[in-house]
Design a protein around this motif. Structure first.
Motif, short mmCIF file in Angstrom:
data_model
loop_
_atom_site.label_atom_id
_atom_site.label_comp_id
_atom_site.label_asym_id
_atom_site.label_seq_id
_atom_site.Cartn_x
_atom_site.Cartn_y
_atom_site.Cartn_z
N ARG A 99 -0.46 7.72 -9.81
CA ARG A 99 -0.86 9.24 -10.35
C ARG A 99 -2.27 9.61 -10.09
O ARG A 99 -2.21 10.72 -9.60
CB ARG A 99 -0.31 9.43 -11.84
N ASN A 100 -3.22 8.74 -10.26
CA ASN A 100 -4.47 9.30 -9.98
C ASN A 100 -4.82 9.30 -8.66
O ASN A 100 -4.33 8.26 -7.77
CB ASN A 100 -5.38 8.06 -10.86
N ALA A 101 -5.37 10.20 -8.19
CA ALA A 101 -5.87 10.27 -6.71
C ALA A 101 -6.62 9.12 -6.26
O ALA A 101 -6.51 8.68 -5.17
CB ALA A 101 -6.61 11.44 -6.71
N ILE A 102 -7.45 8.55 -7.03
CA ILE A 102 -8.36 7.44 -6.73
C ILE A 102 -7.33 6.33 -6.31
O ILE A 102 -7.86 5.52 -5.24
CB ILE A 102 -9.40 7.22 -7.53
N LEU A 103 -6.45 6.03 -7.10
CA LEU A 103 -5.51 4.98 -7.02
C LEU A 103 -5.11 4.99 -5.64
O LEU A 103 -4.66 4.07 -4.92
CB LEU A 103 -4.55 4.87 -8.06
N VAL A 104 -4.43 6.35 -5.23
CA VAL A 104 -3.84 6.54 -4.11
C VAL A 104 -4.93 6.21 -2.97
O VAL A 104 -4.21 5.68 -1.88
CB VAL A 104 -3.31 7.95 -4.00
N LEU A 105 -6.01 6.58 -3.18
CA LEU A 105 -7.05 6.29 -2.12
C LEU A 105 -7.05 4.55 -1.89
O LEU A 105 -7.17 4.27 -0.72
CB LEU A 105 -8.34 6.87 -2.09
N MET A 106 -6.87 4.17 -3.04
CA MET A 106 -7.08 2.69 -2.95
C MET A 106 -5.90 2.12 -2.14
O MET A 106 -6.09 1.05 -1.43
CB MET A 106 -7.32 1.97 -4.45
N SER A 107 -4.71 2.51 -2.30
CA SER A 107 -3.52 1.92 -1.57
C SER A 107 -3.74 2.42 -0.35
O SER A 107 -3.27 1.71 0.59
CB SER A 107 -2.42 2.86 -2.58
N VAL A 108 -4.19 3.50 0.09
CA VAL A 108 -4.50 3.92 1.37
C VAL A 108 -5.32 2.77 2.20
O VAL A 108 -5.15 2.37 3.25
CB VAL A 108 -5.03 5.25 1.56
N GLU A 109 -6.39 2.33 1.36
CA GLU A 109 -7.38 1.34 2.00
C GLU A 109 -6.17 -0.01 2.34
O GLU A 109 -6.35 -0.63 3.20
CB GLU A 109 -8.27 0.75 0.92
N LEU A 110 -5.52 -0.30 1.43
CA LEU A 110 -4.52 -1.58 1.44
C LEU A 110 -3.91 -1.34 2.95
O LEU A 110 -3.78 -2.24 3.69
CB LEU A 110 -3.53 -1.73 0.35
N MET A 111 -3.46 -0.26 3.18
CA MET A 111 -2.60 -0.03 4.25
C MET A 111 -3.36 -0.26 5.54
O MET A 111 -3.19 -0.82 6.64
CB MET A 111 -2.10 1.37 4.30
N LEU A 112 -4.82 0.25 5.40
CA LEU A 112 -5.37 0.17 6.67
C LEU A 112 -5.97 -1.22 6.87
O LEU A 112 -6.04 -1.77 8.06
CB LEU A 112 -6.81 1.08 6.37
N ASN A 113 -6.03 -1.81 5.87
CA ASN A 113 -6.52 -3.37 5.95
C ASN A 113 -5.26 -3.96 6.65
O ASN A 113 -5.52 -4.94 7.20
CB ASN A 113 -6.72 -3.81 4.61
N ALA A 114 -4.06 -3.48 6.29
CA ALA A 114 -3.00 -4.36 6.72
C ALA A 114 -2.89 -4.20 8.32
O ALA A 114 -2.83 -5.03 9.01
CB ALA A 114 -1.50 -3.86 6.05
N GLY A 163 0.85 -1.07 -0.01
CA GLY A 163 0.16 -0.12 0.03
C GLY A 163 0.73 1.23 -0.09
O GLY A 163 0.42 2.16 -0.69
N LEU A 164 2.02 1.06 0.68
CA LEU A 164 2.95 2.32 0.82
C LEU A 164 3.45 2.83 -0.65
O LEU A 164 3.36 3.94 -1.01
CB LEU A 164 4.14 1.98 1.87
N TYR A 165 3.84 1.63 -1.28
CA TYR A 165 4.36 1.62 -2.61
C TYR A 165 3.37 2.47 -3.55
O TYR A 165 3.33 3.65 -4.30
CB TYR A 165 4.74 0.55 -3.13
N GLY A 166 2.18 2.12 -3.35
CA GLY A 166 0.86 2.74 -4.25
C GLY A 166 0.78 3.89 -3.89
O GLY A 166 0.58 4.89 -4.83
N VAL A 167 0.60 4.47 -2.56
CA VAL A 167 0.52 5.80 -2.20
C VAL A 167 1.47 6.65 -2.79
O VAL A 167 1.32 7.76 -3.29
CB VAL A 167 0.42 5.91 -0.61
N LEU A 168 2.80 6.01 -2.82
CA LEU A 168 3.74 6.96 -3.58
C LEU A 168 3.83 6.99 -4.92
O LEU A 168 4.36 8.02 -5.42
CB LEU A 168 5.12 6.69 -2.68
N ALA A 169 3.53 6.11 -5.65
CA ALA A 169 3.71 5.99 -7.10
C ALA A 169 2.75 6.34 -7.92
O ALA A 169 2.91 6.33 -9.12
CB ALA A 169 4.43 4.59 -7.10
#
Lengths: 134, 664, 241
Positions: free
Chosen positions: A25-40, A17-23
């Motif tokens: 480009r689309n804001a919604i994809l970033v939000l998805m990655s944040v969800e991954l982190m929260l799930n972890a 998820g961390l990688y996704g947040v940083l890498a």
């Protein structure tokens, strides 16, 4: 069950998820990655809760309670986050994070600089703030 | 009251008058004139009483130490001998005359209160110099006189001439004052005290170790203050100040202070024959050069200024041959007639509206407008030219007699060469003096041309003072030469036959030759009209003079001379005229020697400061700016960059903590 | 008795200690396999260039986590996970993608230029975390036998006895989020009246992201029209549950 399994899985999911947040480009994809982190984090909480309640150290089931709270908060957060993304999209016409550079040094030059697909040459400044007319 | 108390009051009263004048000048303008005149008059009266009491007998000495200095003591001391008593009376007399004259001269001047206060302060300083028995107290009076001269010469500071002249006077006299100070310190180191009596005692007992050096250092200050070559260049330019100031400061008192100082400490100078020769040469060059220059000046006051320089040269010449009685005798009589000359010149400038002799020589009947000035100036010019029986004759003869005595009869401590130098130069200067005095008289009062305009009667204050000063100019010499030796060192001051005949003959020759030249050239006057006249001739004399000074350069192209073909001086000097008019280019020489290098050094310093030092300063500023610009490049505005950096740092910290925790 | 008790205890202890490191039980194998699937799906989510596919792979990941919860005997949470995350969060994300005109199909610029730095950071973080975790929990086992520790009854009892206050605060938070999302996503009247001046001519010339602009001119009300007019889930649009 060895506690290593859920802990390692949680760590790996978190870093993904961390990688996704940083890498991304689309804001919604970033939000998805944040969800991954929260799930972890939630997985970690649940695993520890199960472990500790079994050893009778934690009678409050705080891990699971906190997991529930986290889930609720994540849901609230995604709602607000998406509302913000929508507002940005309406104001800027894009949900590209790289375009949101108002805090950059010398931003008044109005240049979206590192956009490889930049097809905006001499863009009038008003266009940046053009309403997205859907 | 004791004589000492009176003597203390003599410099104190004008000082208090000055302080009161400065404080009350604006708030109580009605008191300004009494505050100007009365303390000075009182000082004169008290000085006269002190002189009577001292009577040429033993010197009155009194001293008190104010605070211990730790090494050589400085005391508030009085030393009143015959010289001091009489010079103080002269100072008080001339100062009173000048103050009374100024009430008429600067009648409408808005700066009169400060002017009068400064004149009183100056008077007090001069009296302090005269009475002081301690060299440092004398120095205090010396320097206060210098600063008062600066302020007073710059009285008409709206004119650029006055501004430049006051600065020049101050700087040139200061240039002399620095070696003077060093000389005083050297003297006191050898003598162990600043008291004049102690110093003279040390000299008498042979305790002075470096007499030549000390004497030369002191002579530098004397040359500056008394306008001797080579530090005389300030005095002609100082004529940009008001005429009463010129009369007081630059004729009778301040410039006499140098002469008085040498007279006071003559044994110190006599201890070094080299210094006496230097003094004689200085006097000779000054006398001759100033006489020639005076013949070429167009400004009436500049003629008188060069005349003062020359007459002071007489006094220093007398000192060079070791006769201080003659020097102070000439100082006294010169003080009277030179002050008279200046004050009369002031009346003439007021009446004619110009200070230019060329313009005056083209005005007819000027002497009918100012009869008092005409007659008194005639008396004074005769005294200046040393025609018997005027006072100047006796005093100048005493100088020449002393020079002859030193030249022909070999005294132990006076080199004969000094005597010859002074004698020859003195005779030459007598010729020149008579020449320029005659020229002045003829050009000012015997002009032909347009009728001089009538601007009304001159103020009574001005005219009355002229007559008061005419008395000693006429009579002082004849009455005094018998009495003065009792006050002074006892040397006979009677004119000797040889020098009298020579001197008077030479003066008559000068006068006649000048008259002949004038007759020759005066015909040219009608063919070449010249002149610049003040714009507001109905104003008070101060205003007229200021305008006259300011208009001289625009009208004639030069502050000193005028391109006047009717000037007998041109005929007399011939090819020298051009050089004499500029004071033999000494100003230009000083400019090239000192002024330009200093200005070049200043611009070099400015260059270094701006280009070298400032580079470091700006570099110190540029470096953080560059660093800041470099750091600012991290502000990409991209959120993901920021968070990446944040997290990278966190990871590093975590790993570090782990390593430390596990390793420790 | 004490001797028997200690024997039993020793036997249990012996039994515990004979478990080697990573000697897998069935639960562990299942956990591992599901974990691999989850991790793989997560990786695809953050690397794929197709935006909608990312959302769908996220569903797989979230579902995998739900299964993990089940394996950990936290039933209630597993179902809450499915309900809320898979059910509403992903739907919200899909709506967001639609409303922001996310391109269907590959978009070549889905990854920003930051990705190498991101990769480095993520790998470093992963290495650090995994190492620390493995080192810390090397000898820790959870006992999953016995009653489920995450059953609804247990969780409910614990929530409403011990966690009432945070629970209520959470509902207030949800209310605030609801109101906030409504306010943020609403177009005010003033806003909707100003655009005619600067948006018309500009719209034709500034497709900054080439894929996200296929709007038509003249229908600025379309966005808000889409919002309230979608009959399916207006609530999902404007707030979070």
């Amino acid at each position: 069950m060895h506690l290593v399994y859920p802990a390692v899985l949680a760590a790996l999911l978190f870093c993904t998820g961390l990688y996704g947040v940083l890498a991304r480009r689309n804001a919604i994809l970033v939000l998805m990655s944040v969800e991954l982190m929260l799930n972890a984090v939630n997985l970690n909480l649940v695993a520890f809760d199960v472990w500790l309640s079994r050893t009778a150290e934690d009678k409050l089931h705080s891990g699971q309670a906190l997991t529930l709270f986290t889930i609720a908060i994540a849901a609230a957060e995604i709602g607000i986050g998406l509302a913000i993304v929508l507002a940005v999209h309406r104001a800027r016409g894009t949900s590209d994070i790289d375009k949101l550079r108002d805090t950059a040094e010398g931003h008044e030059m109005d240049g979206p600089d590192s956009d490889p697909a930049g097809s905006d040459g001499p863009e009038p400044p008003a266009a940046e703030k053009a309403e997205a007319t859907a | 009251m004791t004589t000492t108390t009176l003597a203390v009051l003599v410099p104190l009263l004008p000082f208090l008058g000055a302080a009161a004048g400065l404080l009350l000048g604006r708030t109580a303008p009605g008191f300004v004139r009494p505050l100007a005149v009365l303390p000075t008059l009182a000082a004169l009266a008290l000085a006269a009483i002190v002189a009577v009491r001292q009577g040429g007998h033993a010197a009155i000495d009194s001293a008190t130490e104010l605070t211990p200095t730790g090494s050589v003591p400085v005391e508030l001391a009085l030393h009143i001998d015959g010289f001091a008593a009489l010079v103080a009376v002269l100072v008080g007399f001339v100062a009173t005359c000048v103050q009374i004259y100024s009430t008429g001269y600067l009648r409408d001047d808005p700066r009169y209160p400060s002017y009068a206060a400064l004149v009183s302060l100056f008077t007090s300083a001069m009296l302090l110099v005269v009475y002081s028995g301690d060299l440092i107290v004398l120095l205090v009076g010396w320097e206060v006189m210098g600063i008062c001269s600066y302020f007073l010469v710059g009285h008409y500071w709206e004119t650029p001439e006055a501004r430049a002249a006051s600065m020049k006077a101050f700087l040139v006299t200061k240039l002399g004052d620095v070696p003077f100070l060093i000389g005083l310190f050297a003297l006191a180191t050898d003598a162990g005290s600043f008291r004049i009596t102690t110093v003279l005692g040390t000299v008498a007992s042979g305790g002075l170790h470096h007499p030549t050096l000390i004497a030369l250092l002191l002579l530098a200050g004397v040359a500056g203050k008394s306008a001797q070559f080579p530090l005389h260049t300030w005095l002609p330019d100082a004529m940009a100040g008001p005429t009463p100031v010129s009369a007081l400061i630059h004729a009778a008192t301040m410039v006499a202070a140098g002469v008085y100082f040498v007279a006071r400490l003559l044994p110190v100078f006599e201890a070094s024959s080299a210094a006496m020769i230097v003094l004689a040469v200085m006097a000779a060059v000054t006398m001759a050069g100033s006489g020639l220059a005076a013949l070429a000046q167009d400004d009436i006051k500049r003629v008188l200024a060069y005349s003062t320089i020359g007459q002071l040269g007489y006094m220093t010449g007398a000192l060079a041959v070791g006769d201080r009685g003659a020097a102070v005798f000439h100082l006294l009589s010169h003080g009277a007639f030179k002050a008279l000359l200046f004050l009369a010149a002031g009346v003439i400038i007021h009446a004619s509206g110009t200070n230019s002799l060329a313009a005056m020589s083209r005005m007819g009947n000027l002497r009918a407008r100012v009869p008092d000035a005409f007659w008194t100036m005639t008396v004074a010019l005769l005294a200046l030219a040393a025609i018997p029986p005027f006072s100047g004759f006796f005093s100048k003869e005493s100088v020449l007699g002393a020079a002859e005595h030193a030249a022909t009869e070999h005294t132990s401590h006076i080199p004969g060469a000094a005597g010859w130098i002074v004698l020859v130069a003195g005779l030459l200067t007598a010729l020149l003096t008579a020449a320029y005095a005659t020229r002045l008289w003829l050009l000012a009062f015997h002009g032909k041309g347009v009728e001089a305009p009538d601007h009304g009667r001159q103020p009574v204050a001005m005219n009355a003072v002229l007559w008061v000063l005419a008395v000693p100019s006429l009579a002082l010499g004849g009455l005094a030469y018998r009495v003065l030796p009792d006050w002074f060192d006892g040397r006979d001051l009677t004119p000797t036959l040889t020098t009298s005949v020579l001197g008077t003959g030479v003066a008559l020759v000068g006068g006649i030759v000048t008259y002949g030249a004038w007759r020759q050239t005066t015909a040219l006057a009608t063919r070449a009209p010249l002149g610049a006249v003040a714009a507001h001739p109905e104003g008070d004399a101060g205003l007229v003079e200021a305008e006259a000074i300011a208009s001289h350069t625009p009208a004639y192209g030069d502050v000193a001379s005028a391109p006047d073909p009717a000037d007998p001086g041109r005929l007399l000097l011939g090819p020298l005229h051009r050089h004499a008019a500029t004071g033999f280019h000494l100003d230009a020489v000083y400019g090239a020697l000192f002024v330009r290098p200093v200005l070049a050094a200043a611009s070099l310093v400015r260059f270094l400061d701006r280009e070298v030092v400032d580079t470091y300063v700006q570099g110190a500023g540029t470096l953080p700016r560059l660093l800041g610009a470099a750091v600012r490049r991290a502000q990409t505005g991209n959120l993901q960059t920021y968070v990446s950096a944040l997290l990278a740092g966190t990871v590093v910290l975590t790993v570090a903590v782990l390593l430390v925790a596990t390793g420790a | 008795m004490t001797l028997a008790a200690t024997a039993t205890a020793t036997a249990t202890l012996a039994a515990t200690h004979t478990r080697g490191f990573l000697s897998p039980t069935g639960v562990e194998i299942a956990f591992l396999l599901v974990g691999l699937v989850t991790f793989g799906a997560a990786l695809v989510t953050v690397t794929t260039k197709q935006l909608v596919h990312a959302a769908l792979w996220l569903v797989v990941a979230l579902g995998g986590i739900a299964v993990e919860y089940l394996l950990l005997t936290a039933e209630f949470i597993a179902w809450v996970q499915v309900l809320i995350y898979v059910g509403s969060v992903v739907v919200l994300l899909l709506f967001g993608l639609m409303l922001t005109k996310a391109p269907i199909g590959r978009s070549p610029d889905a990854d920003s230029g930051n990705r190498w730095a991101a990769l480095t950071v993520a790998v470093a973080a992963a290495a650090a975390l995994v190492w620390v975790v493995v080192d810390a929990f090397r000898a820790t086992w959870t006992d999953l036998d016995g009653p489920a520790s995450g059953s609804t009854a247990v969780t409910g009892a614990s929530l409403f006895q011990n966690w009432v206050l945070p629970f209520e605060a959470l509902s207030v938070l949800l209310l605030a989020a609801l109101v906030g999302a409504i306010v943020l996503s609403r177009k005010s009247k003033a806003e909707s009246s100003s655009p005619p001046v600067n948006s018309r001519p500009a719209t034709g010339s500034s497709p900054s992201v080439p894929d996200s602009r296929n709007h038509t001119i003249g229908r600025k009300g379309a966005v808000e029209g889409n919002g309230p007019s979608s009959p399916d889930n207006p609530a999902e649009k404007e707030g979070a549950r």
